[in-house]
Design a protein around this motif. Structure first.
Motif, PDB file in Angstrom:
ATOM      1  N   ARG A  92      79.413-110.448  -3.042  1.00  0.00           N
ATOM      2  CA  ARG A  92      78.899-111.008  -4.275  1.00  0.00           C
ATOM      3  C   ARG A  92      77.395-111.037  -4.231  1.00  0.00           C
ATOM      4  O   ARG A  92      76.793-110.902  -3.200  1.00  0.00           O
ATOM      5  N   CYS A 126      86.492-108.613   2.938  1.00  0.00           N
ATOM      6  CA  CYS A 126      85.130-108.837   2.436  1.00  0.00           C
ATOM      7  C   CYS A 126      84.088-108.024   3.192  1.00  0.00           C
ATOM      8  O   CYS A 126      83.109-107.558   2.593  1.00  0.00           O
ATOM      9  N   GLU A 134      83.993-105.971  -7.785  1.00  0.00           N
ATOM     10  CA  GLU A 134      84.521-107.322  -7.567  1.00  0.00           C
ATOM     11  C   GLU A 134      85.989-107.415  -7.982  1.00  0.00           C
ATOM     12  O   GLU A 134      86.764-108.140  -7.356  1.00  0.00           O
ATOM     13  N   GLU A 145      87.946-105.965  -5.108  1.00  0.00           N
ATOM     14  CA  GLU A 145      87.950-106.912  -3.998  1.00  0.00           C
ATOM     15  C   GLU A 145      88.912-108.064  -4.298  1.00  0.00           C
ATOM     16  O   GLU A 145      89.697-108.471  -3.434  1.00  0.00           O
ATOM     17  N   LEU A 157      86.435-116.452  -7.432  1.00  0.00           N
ATOM     18  CA  LEU A 157      86.100-115.029  -7.586  1.00  0.00           C
ATOM     19  C   LEU A 157      86.662-114.498  -8.897  1.00  0.00           C
ATOM     20  O   LEU A 157      86.003-113.714  -9.589  1.00  0.00           O
ATOM     21  N   ASP A 161      84.342-115.430 -11.495  1.00  0.00           N
ATOM     22  CA  ASP A 161      83.157-114.563 -11.422  1.00  0.00           C
ATOM     23  C   ASP A 161      83.386-113.247 -12.150  1.00  0.00           C
ATOM     24  O   ASP A 161      82.515-112.768 -12.875  1.00  0.00           O
ATOM     25  N   VAL A 162      84.540-112.655 -11.928  1.00  0.00           N
ATOM     26  CA  VAL A 162      84.870-111.391 -12.595  1.00  0.00           C
ATOM     27  C   VAL A 162      84.891-111.607 -14.107  1.00  0.00           C
ATOM     28  O   VAL A 162      84.367-110.785 -14.870  1.00  0.00           O
TER      29      VAL A 162
END
Length: 138
Positions: free
Chosen positions: A2, A35, A66, A69, A90, A93-94
Motif C-alpha cells: 500500500r 504481501c 491492490e 492482493e 484493505l 482501500d480498494v
C-alpha cells in the motif's frame, strides 16, 4: 502493499530477506508471504515517481494491484479476528481508490485529488495488518 506514492515519492514497506516458509504457518505468516510478493510487484510497477498528469493511470494500476492482493489475502484460511479486520480495511482501500477513479471519470478532478490524497495518507490498513501479526502488509 500500500501507499505507492506520496506525490512523486515512492513509499513502500521493505521486502525482508529471510521471510521464508516453514513446514507449518499461521494466517499472519501466509499473509506476510503474499504481501512481500505484492510489495515487490508494486516496487517494479511504480519504480519511477509519478507526475501529476499521471495520477489517474497510477490510480487505475494501484486499484488493480491492490484488488489482486486482496483476493490472495482473502483466500488464506484461518484468519484471526484481527486478520479479518485488516482484510476489511484493505477492501475499504480498494473501494476508496475506486471512488477516486469514479470522481475522475465524472470530471470531478478536485474530488479525485482529495480522495487520492486520503487514500495515500491513510495508515489504518498498515496498522490493522500489524495488529494481526502481518507486519509486511498494508
Amino acid at each position: 502493499m500500500r501507499r505507492f506514492l506520496l506525490f512523486g515519492v515512492l513509499v513502500l514497506g521493505s521486502v525482508v530477506p529471510g521471510a521464508t516458509a516453514g513446514t507449518s504457518s499461521s494466517w499472519s505468516d501466509e499473509a506476510n508471504r503474499v504481501c512481500i510478493i505484492y510489495t515487490a510487484k508494486a516496487k517494479r510497477e511504480f519504480a519511477a515517481p509519478v507526475k501529476p498528469s499521471e495520477l489517474y493511470g497510477f490510480a487505475v494500476k494501484a486499484k488493480s494491484l491492490e484488488s489482486q492482493e486482496l483476493a490472495e489475502l482473502a483466500k488464506i484460511p484461518g484468519a484471526t479476528p484481527a486478520g479479518t479486520k485488516a482484510i476489511g480495511g484493505l477492501r475499504a482501500d480498494v473501494a476508496e481508490i475506486g471512488a477516486a477513479i469514479g470522481a475522475w471519470d465524472k470530471g470531478d478532478k478536485a474530488s479525485f485529488v482529495r480522495i487520492l490524497k486520503q487514500y495515500l495518507n491513510d495508515g489504518r490498513p498498515k496498522a490493522a495488518f500489524a495488529a494481526a501479526g502481518a507486519q509486511h502488509c498494508g
